[in-house]
Design an enzyme around this catalytic site. Structure first.
Site, PDB file in Angstrom:
ATOM      1  N   CYS A   1     114.578  -2.891 -33.272  1.00  0.00           N
ATOM      2  CA  CYS A   1     115.014  -4.166 -33.838  1.00  0.00           C
ATOM      3  C   CYS A   1     116.387  -4.569 -33.288  1.00  0.00           C
ATOM      4  O   CYS A   1     116.529  -4.821 -32.114  1.00  0.00           O
ATOM      5  CB  CYS A   1     114.987  -4.108 -35.361  1.00  0.00           C
ATOM      6  SG  CYS A   1     114.910  -5.772 -36.111  1.00  0.00           S
TER       7      CYS A   1
ATOM      8  N   LYS B   1     113.118 -17.138 -40.770  1.00  0.00           N
ATOM      9  CA  LYS B   1     112.980 -15.724 -40.492  1.00  0.00           C
ATOM     10  C   LYS B   1     111.572 -15.382 -40.024  1.00  0.00           C
ATOM     11  O   LYS B   1     110.584 -15.851 -40.606  1.00  0.00           O
ATOM     12  CB  LYS B   1     113.318 -14.923 -41.756  1.00  0.00           C
ATOM     13  CG  LYS B   1     113.367 -13.422 -41.549  1.00  0.00           C
ATOM     14  CD  LYS B   1     113.771 -12.715 -42.844  1.00  0.00           C
ATOM     15  CE  LYS B   1     113.945 -11.224 -42.629  1.00  0.00           C
ATOM     16  NZ  LYS B   1     114.357 -10.525 -43.871  1.00  0.00           N
TER      17      LYS B   1
ATOM     18  N   SER C   1     110.524  -8.384 -39.126  1.00  0.00           N
ATOM     19  CA  SER C   1     111.519  -8.823 -40.101  1.00  0.00           C
ATOM     20  C   SER C   1     112.838  -9.037 -39.375  1.00  0.00           C
ATOM     21  O   SER C   1     113.646  -8.126 -39.233  1.00  0.00           O
ATOM     22  CB  SER C   1     111.673  -7.780 -41.220  1.00  0.00           C
ATOM     23  OG  SER C   1     112.660  -8.180 -42.149  1.00  0.00           O
TER      24      SER C   1
ATOM     25  N   HIS D   1     109.322  -3.613 -36.500  1.00  0.00           N
ATOM     26  CA  HIS D   1     109.492  -2.429 -37.343  1.00  0.00           C
ATOM     27  C   HIS D   1     108.178  -1.676 -37.533  1.00  0.00           C
ATOM     28  O   HIS D   1     107.641  -1.596 -38.636  1.00  0.00           O
ATOM     29  CB  HIS D   1     110.064  -2.835 -38.697  1.00  0.00           C
ATOM     30  CG  HIS D   1     111.524  -3.170 -38.652  1.00  0.00           C
ATOM     31  ND1 HIS D   1     112.505  -2.205 -38.526  1.00  0.00           N
ATOM     32  CD2 HIS D   1     112.161  -4.371 -38.699  1.00  0.00           C
ATOM     33  CE1 HIS D   1     113.703  -2.799 -38.509  1.00  0.00           C
ATOM     34  NE2 HIS D   1     113.518  -4.097 -38.613  1.00  0.00           N
TER      35      HIS D   1
ATOM     36  N   GLU E   1     107.851   1.318 -37.736  1.00  0.00           N
ATOM     37  CA  GLU E   1     108.106   2.492 -38.583  1.00  0.00           C
ATOM     38  C   GLU E   1     108.058   2.177 -40.068  1.00  0.00           C
ATOM     39  O   GLU E   1     108.083   3.102 -40.902  1.00  0.00           O
ATOM     40  CB  GLU E   1     109.473   3.087 -38.228  1.00  0.00           C
ATOM     41  CG  GLU E   1     110.673   2.412 -38.861  1.00  0.00           C
ATOM     42  CD  GLU E   1     111.094   1.100 -38.223  1.00  0.00           C
ATOM     43  OE1 GLU E   1     112.070   0.484 -38.683  1.00  0.00           O
ATOM     44  OE2 GLU E   1     110.423   0.670 -37.256  1.00  0.00           O
TER      45      GLU E   1
ATOM     46  N   ARG F   1     113.960  -8.156 -53.062  1.00  0.00           N
ATOM     47  CA  ARG F   1     115.427  -8.061 -53.040  1.00  0.00           C
ATOM     48  C   ARG F   1     116.055  -9.432 -52.875  1.00  0.00           C
ATOM     49  O   ARG F   1     116.984  -9.808 -53.610  1.00  0.00           O
ATOM     50  CB  ARG F   1     115.863  -7.134 -51.908  1.00  0.00           C
ATOM     51  CG  ARG F   1     117.372  -7.019 -51.703  1.00  0.00           C
ATOM     52  CD  ARG F   1     117.686  -6.552 -50.291  1.00  0.00           C
ATOM     53  NE  ARG F   1     117.258  -7.537 -49.292  1.00  0.00           N
ATOM     54  CZ  ARG F   1     117.068  -7.253 -47.993  1.00  0.00           C
ATOM     55  NH1 ARG F   1     117.231  -6.022 -47.543  1.00  0.00           N
ATOM     56  NH2 ARG F   1     116.711  -8.222 -47.155  1.00  0.00           N
TER      57      ARG F   1
END
Length: 310
Positions: free
Chosen positions: A142, A163, A192, A235, A237, A249
């Site tokens: 990233c 985003k 992301s 991402h 992972e 969040r």
């Protein structure tokens, strides 16, 4: 062979419950074998979650791997307990004389800042240069992938209007690549980020090979052959709930955020997401570890020499 991590690292309990073979430090020292040394420079805020995600992927190989957790030398983590950092992480300054078969640098929540405005940018630049003399192969994730592309090649990042957030399909552009061995023609990966690197900015003489790309999310995976590095802009992972955690969040904080695309069943955040990328995550890291094993010098002191395999 299992992964070797500290006996009391929180990730150990998680991996053992998932069936990942984890070796005790006391057993590892009795084996007459040189494990692959993998360093993890963890820049993510939730370091415990990230170290578990990475350990899960590199611990699934049949090779013995020794994972070392590293941090920026002069940066204090505000989101991870100080005792955890003191117990398990070493500052990069302490290991700069050591050599590693593989080195992973994670993303960081600073992608909307100019690179030069990041407080630890100068040290990260030194670390990236150090990987060229003390590391056999690197894996940048990233923001770290964007940082490496900028540092080594002057490739800029561009801020997105909204985003890039969700699960997106990607095309396997180089099935013959050792890193994509066993991959489907297309596959999904979590995305992301607020910024992107564009294909048009890749220098023609850089030696960079685009391995995977998405029509919706853009570039995904680059093989930077000249620097023995993979640059993963997304991402792979991530855990099943990582995007949900980020979404809730931001909602709780009142930060404007859209639903992650193609993630919650029926776009209903009350329904549990399904992990459809786990297999390719294991495959990518397994292929990377295998490529390291096949090409790294037998004597670790040989890493960085002019005669080592490229």
């Amino acid at each position: 062979m299992p992964i070797k991590i500290p006996d009391d690292l929180p990730a150990r309990r998680t991996l053992e419950t998932e069936g990942v073979m984890v070796m005790r430090e006391t057993d590892a020292v009795r084996q007459d074998i040189r494990p692959l040394r993998i360093g993890l420079l963890n820049l993510m805020p939730n370091k415990i979650s990230t170290e578990t995600q990475i350990a899960r992927l590199i611990g699934a190989t049949p090779l013995q791997v020794e994972l070392s957790l590293l941090r920026i030398s002069n940066h204090v983590s505000r989101n991870t307990p100080a005792d955890h950092m003191a117990s398990f992480y070493r500052p990069w300054d302490e290991v700069r004389g050591e050599r590693f078969d593989g080195f992973i640098i994670t993303g960081a929540p600073v992608e909307r800042l100019p690179f030069e405005d990041v407080t630890y940018w100068d040290e990260l630049r030194r670390i990236l240069d150090w990987t060229q003399t003390h590391v056999h192969r690197s894996f940048n994730i990233c923001w770290a992938a964007q940082a490496a592309a900028w540092h080594f090649h002057g490739i800029p990042k561009h801020e997105l209007q909204t985003k890039a957030f969700g699960i997106f399909r990607h095309r396997n552009l180089v099935p013959s690549s050792p890193y994509l061995r066993g991959f489907s023609d297309d596959f999904v990966i979590p995305v992301s980020r607020w910024t992107e690197v564009r294909r048009a900015d890749l220098p023609a003489d850089s030696g960079i090979v685009v391995l995977a790309e998405s029509e919706e999310a853009g570039l995904c995976l680059l093989d930077d052959t000249c620097h023995r590095s993979l640059h993963m802009f997304n991402h792979v992972e991530y855990d099943t709930t990582s995007l949900a955690d980020e979404y809730f969040r931001d909602v709780s904080a009142g930060t404007p955020i859209q639903l992650p695309g193609n993630y919650f069943p029926g776009d209903d955040p009350r329904r549990a997401p399904v992990n459809v990328w786990r297999g390719h995550a294991h495959l990518l890291f397994g292929n990377w570890i295998n490529e390291i094993y096949q090409t790294t010098p037998y004597e670790i002191a040989g890493i960085g020499s002019t005669s080592q395999a490229a």
